[in-house]
Design a protein around this motif. Sequence first.
Motif, PDB file in Angstrom:
ATOM      1  N   PHE A 150       0.817  -1.220   0.000  1.00  0.00           N
ATOM      2  CA  PHE A 150       0.000   0.000   0.000  1.00  0.00           C
ATOM      3  C   PHE A 150       0.849   1.269   0.000  1.00  0.00           C
ATOM      4  CE2 PHE A 150      -3.716  -2.572   1.660  1.00  0.00           C
ATOM      5  CZ  PHE A 150      -4.492  -2.379   0.515  1.00  0.00           C
ATOM      6  N   CYS A 151       2.031   1.178   0.610  1.00  0.00           N
ATOM      7  CA  CYS A 151       2.966   2.320   0.612  1.00  0.00           C
ATOM      8  C   CYS A 151       3.214   2.818  -0.810  1.00  0.00           C
ATOM      9  CB  CYS A 151       4.312   1.845   1.157  1.00  0.00           C
ATOM     10  SG  CYS A 151       4.686   2.506   2.724  1.00  0.00           S
ATOM     11  N   GLU A 152       3.284   1.868  -1.737  1.00  0.00           N
ATOM     12  CA  GLU A 152       3.562   2.202  -3.145  1.00  0.00           C
ATOM     13  C   GLU A 152       2.453   3.061  -3.751  1.00  0.00           C
ATOM     14  OE1 GLU A 152       6.239   1.022  -5.157  1.00  0.00           O
ATOM     15  OE2 GLU A 152       7.116   0.462  -3.216  1.00  0.00           O
ATOM     16  N   PHE A 153       1.287   3.055  -3.118  1.00  0.00           N
ATOM     17  CA  PHE A 153       0.144   3.807  -3.660  1.00  0.00           C
ATOM     18  C   PHE A 153      -0.258   4.941  -2.719  1.00  0.00           C
ATOM     19  CE2 PHE A 153       0.115  -0.533  -5.166  1.00  0.00           C
ATOM     20  CZ  PHE A 153       0.195  -0.312  -6.541  1.00  0.00           C
ATOM     21  N   GLY A 154       0.626   5.274  -1.793  1.00  0.00           N
ATOM     22  CA  GLY A 154       0.366   6.409  -0.893  1.00  0.00           C
ATOM     23  C   GLY A 154      -0.685   6.122   0.159  1.00  0.00           C
ATOM     24  N   ILE A 155      -0.948   4.845   0.419  1.00  0.00           N
ATOM     25  CA  ILE A 155      -1.955   4.491   1.436  1.00  0.00           C
ATOM     26  C   ILE A 155      -1.231   4.097   2.720  1.00  0.00           C
ATOM     27  CG2 ILE A 155      -3.785   2.843   2.048  1.00  0.00           C
ATOM     28  CD1 ILE A 155      -4.371   2.657  -1.002  1.00  0.00           C
ATOM     29  N   ALA A 156      -1.599   4.751   3.828  1.00  0.00           N
ATOM     30  CA  ALA A 156      -0.950   4.459   5.120  1.00  0.00           C
ATOM     31  C   ALA A 156      -2.007   4.049   6.131  1.00  0.00           C
ATOM     32  CB  ALA A 156      -0.213   5.696   5.627  1.00  0.00           C
ATOM     33  N   VAL A 157      -1.670   3.105   6.994  1.00  0.00           N
ATOM     34  CA  VAL A 157      -2.599   2.678   8.051  1.00  0.00           C
ATOM     35  C   VAL A 157      -1.915   2.888   9.402  1.00  0.00           C
ATOM     36  CG1 VAL A 157      -3.805   0.703   9.058  1.00  0.00           C
ATOM     37  CG2 VAL A 157      -3.869   1.056   6.591  1.00  0.00           C
ATOM     38  N   VAL A 158      -2.571   3.640  10.278  1.00  0.00           N
ATOM     39  CA  VAL A 158      -2.011   3.965  11.602  1.00  0.00           C
ATOM     40  C   VAL A 158      -3.076   3.708  12.658  1.00  0.00           C
ATOM     41  CG1 VAL A 158      -0.404   5.697  10.691  1.00  0.00           C
ATOM     42  CG2 VAL A 158      -2.701   6.401  11.395  1.00  0.00           C
ATOM     43  N   SER A 159      -2.660   3.750  13.932  1.00  0.00           N
ATOM     44  CA  SER A 159      -3.637   3.500  15.002  1.00  0.00           C
ATOM     45  C   SER A 159      -3.261   4.301  16.238  1.00  0.00           C
ATOM     46  CB  SER A 159      -3.642   2.017  15.373  1.00  0.00           C
ATOM     47  OG  SER A 159      -2.413   1.677  15.990  1.00  0.00           O
ATOM     48  N   HIS A 160      -4.226   4.452  17.135  1.00  0.00           N
ATOM     49  CA  HIS A 160      -3.926   5.011  18.454  1.00  0.00           C
ATOM     50  C   HIS A 160      -4.987   4.534  19.432  1.00  0.00           C
ATOM     51  CE1 HIS A 160      -6.961   8.383  18.319  1.00  0.00           C
ATOM     52  NE2 HIS A 160      -6.936   7.989  17.071  1.00  0.00           N
ATOM     53  N   VAL A 161      -4.600   4.511  20.703  1.00  0.00           N
ATOM     54  CA  VAL A 161      -5.510   4.026  21.743  1.00  0.00           C
ATOM     55  C   VAL A 161      -6.306   5.205  22.282  1.00  0.00           C
ATOM     56  CG1 VAL A 161      -5.555   3.037  24.076  1.00  0.00           C
ATOM     57  CG2 VAL A 161      -4.100   2.027  22.308  1.00  0.00           C
ATOM     58  N   THR A 162      -7.617   5.040  22.394  1.00  0.00           N
ATOM     59  CA  THR A 162      -8.472   6.145  22.841  1.00  0.00           C
ATOM     60  C   THR A 162      -8.978   5.951  24.265  1.00  0.00           C
ATOM     61  OG1 THR A 162     -10.347   5.019  21.833  1.00  0.00           O
ATOM     62  CG2 THR A 162      -9.264   6.710  20.511  1.00  0.00           C
ATOM     63  N   GLN A 163      -8.909   4.720  24.766  1.00  0.00           N
ATOM     64  CA  GLN A 163      -9.436   4.466  26.113  1.00  0.00           C
ATOM     65  C   GLN A 163      -8.812   3.219  26.705  1.00  0.00           C
ATOM     66  OE1 GLN A 163     -13.717   4.332  26.224  1.00  0.00           O
ATOM     67  NE2 GLN A 163     -13.797   3.783  28.386  1.00  0.00           N
ATOM     68  N   ILE A 164      -8.466   3.297  27.996  1.00  0.00           N
ATOM     69  CA  ILE A 164      -8.091   2.088  28.750  1.00  0.00           C
ATOM     70  C   ILE A 164      -8.835   2.168  30.065  1.00  0.00           C
ATOM     71  CG2 ILE A 164      -6.234   0.917  30.013  1.00  0.00           C
ATOM     72  CD1 ILE A 164      -4.408   1.435  27.633  1.00  0.00           C
ATOM     73  N   GLY A 165      -9.688   1.202  30.335  1.00  0.00           N
ATOM     74  CA  GLY A 165     -10.540   1.276  31.521  1.00  0.00           C
ATOM     75  C   GLY A 165     -11.354   2.571  31.463  1.00  0.00           C
ATOM     76  N   ALA A 166     -11.337   3.338  32.557  1.00  0.00           N
ATOM     77  CA  ALA A 166     -12.116   4.581  32.580  1.00  0.00           C
ATOM     78  C   ALA A 166     -11.321   5.761  32.020  1.00  0.00           C
ATOM     79  CB  ALA A 166     -12.538   4.867  34.023  1.00  0.00           C
ATOM     80  N   ALA A 167     -10.035   5.572  31.727  1.00  0.00           N
ATOM     81  CA  ALA A 167      -9.195   6.686  31.246  1.00  0.00           C
ATOM     82  C   ALA A 167      -9.371   6.865  29.739  1.00  0.00           C
ATOM     83  CB  ALA A 167      -7.729   6.405  31.582  1.00  0.00           C
ATOM     84  N   LYS A 168      -9.867   8.055  29.347  1.00  0.00           N
ATOM     85  CA  LYS A 168     -10.145   8.310  27.934  1.00  0.00           C
ATOM     86  C   LYS A 168      -9.253   9.426  27.402  1.00  0.00           C
ATOM     87  CE  LYS A 168     -15.046   7.208  27.865  1.00  0.00           C
ATOM     88  NZ  LYS A 168     -16.383   7.680  27.593  1.00  0.00           N
TER      89      LYS A 168
END
Length: 388
Positions: A150-168
């Motif tokens: 996908f890199c060859e076509f300018g497509i990137a996939v990323v992630s991040h964590v939005t919540q753990i237990g009650a911590a948002k």
Amino acid sequence: MIRYLTAGESHGECLVGILEGLPAGLAISEDDIALDLKRRQHGYGRGERMTIESDRARILAGVRYGLTIGSPIALLIENKDWPNWRERMRVDDPGADMRATPLTTPRPGHADYAGAVKYRHRDLRNVIERSSARETAMRVALAAVCRKFFCEFGIAVVSHVTQIGAAKAPVRSAELAPETIRDLSDASPVRALDPNAAREMMGAIDEAKTRGDTLGGAFEVIASGVPAGLGSYVQPDRRLDAVIAQAMLSIPAVKAVGVGIGWDAAGLFGSGVHDEMFPAESDGVRRVTNRAGGIEGGVSQGERIVIRAVMKPLATLSRPLKTVDLATGSAAEALRERSDTCAVPAAAVVGEAMLLLALMNPFLERFGGDSMSEIRSRFDRRVESPWA
Ligand SMILES: Cc1cc2nc3c(=O)[nH]c(=O)nc-3n(C[C@H](O)[C@H](O)[C@H](O)COP(=O)(O)O)c2cc1C
């Protein structure tokens, strides 16, 4: 079209994977795959196995002189603590006296009980070895090859964590470039974009650990640069959101998936949910919001694909849950397998892998070919406006 399979037990000799259908001419190395395997192993709240493992995939087939040759790609990841398990996981039968003591106290929330019933196992080890999320290491390795594609076509996939237990964490990924999301989350012990939220999340993990308990949470996976027109509304199994949801729900412990704002849409008016269109400077339309998460009617529409997922708290607790000893029928404590307190950061990396794998066939359906040059010429000639 790609197909892939993985095999291997958690404490067996190795994991193996086969990825078929990739075009010839893609540059790939073991180092490319190592990067993603390392990202999966990081994360606050993970147990000692992560320090033993330091996974590395060997490329056994499908690549020559650094390029894919169109044949199936075969990968192998050795389990580093296999020597400690050699006797308990042997392939040949050493005889009844030499076999390991069977495990008979299923952990609620794992495949232990259902798997024993289904395959008629009297030793739960036969279930937990394959149902363990260890298998996701191979998915991450196979998907690292797709990331390169996908890199060859300018497509990137990323992630991040939005919540753990009650911590948002406040969700502000829409304002950030994909590289910034990747760099910030890779640098955070909990893959959170916001340092204050990260501190709260680590505090929540520490508290759970002290209590002998576990925690789940939520993460977001984002694909940028995805062209309009992947997937289709013409058949249920071709809807891109359905394909992605299936992939995300295949991650062990992921129990809910949202596309765009997902379940937040339940309480809003339509005017607060749909992304209005404005004339673009050149072809097509311009949007100022992306609540749909890049998919309308089962088809990508050119905005970032945004997928949210919820992970339940891990089901192996160091203060074990109540269960039944299946051998005797009496009340018991669930078996204690070495386990993490929280694996949401690692699951987010597995989420990237599943989004990469899920996007492959819709992409190849539209732009596919047998070589990278063939696909590139199709991709470069794509037309997004019917009036162009
Ligand atoms: C990256 C990752 C790591 C995991 N690590 C653990 C773990 O250490 N202990 C545990 O009990 N469950 C762990 N799980 C979750 C279990 O594998 C999962 O809950 C179990 O297989 C039952 O499947 P289900 O929750 O989808 O029903 C992990 C999941 C992922 C994605």
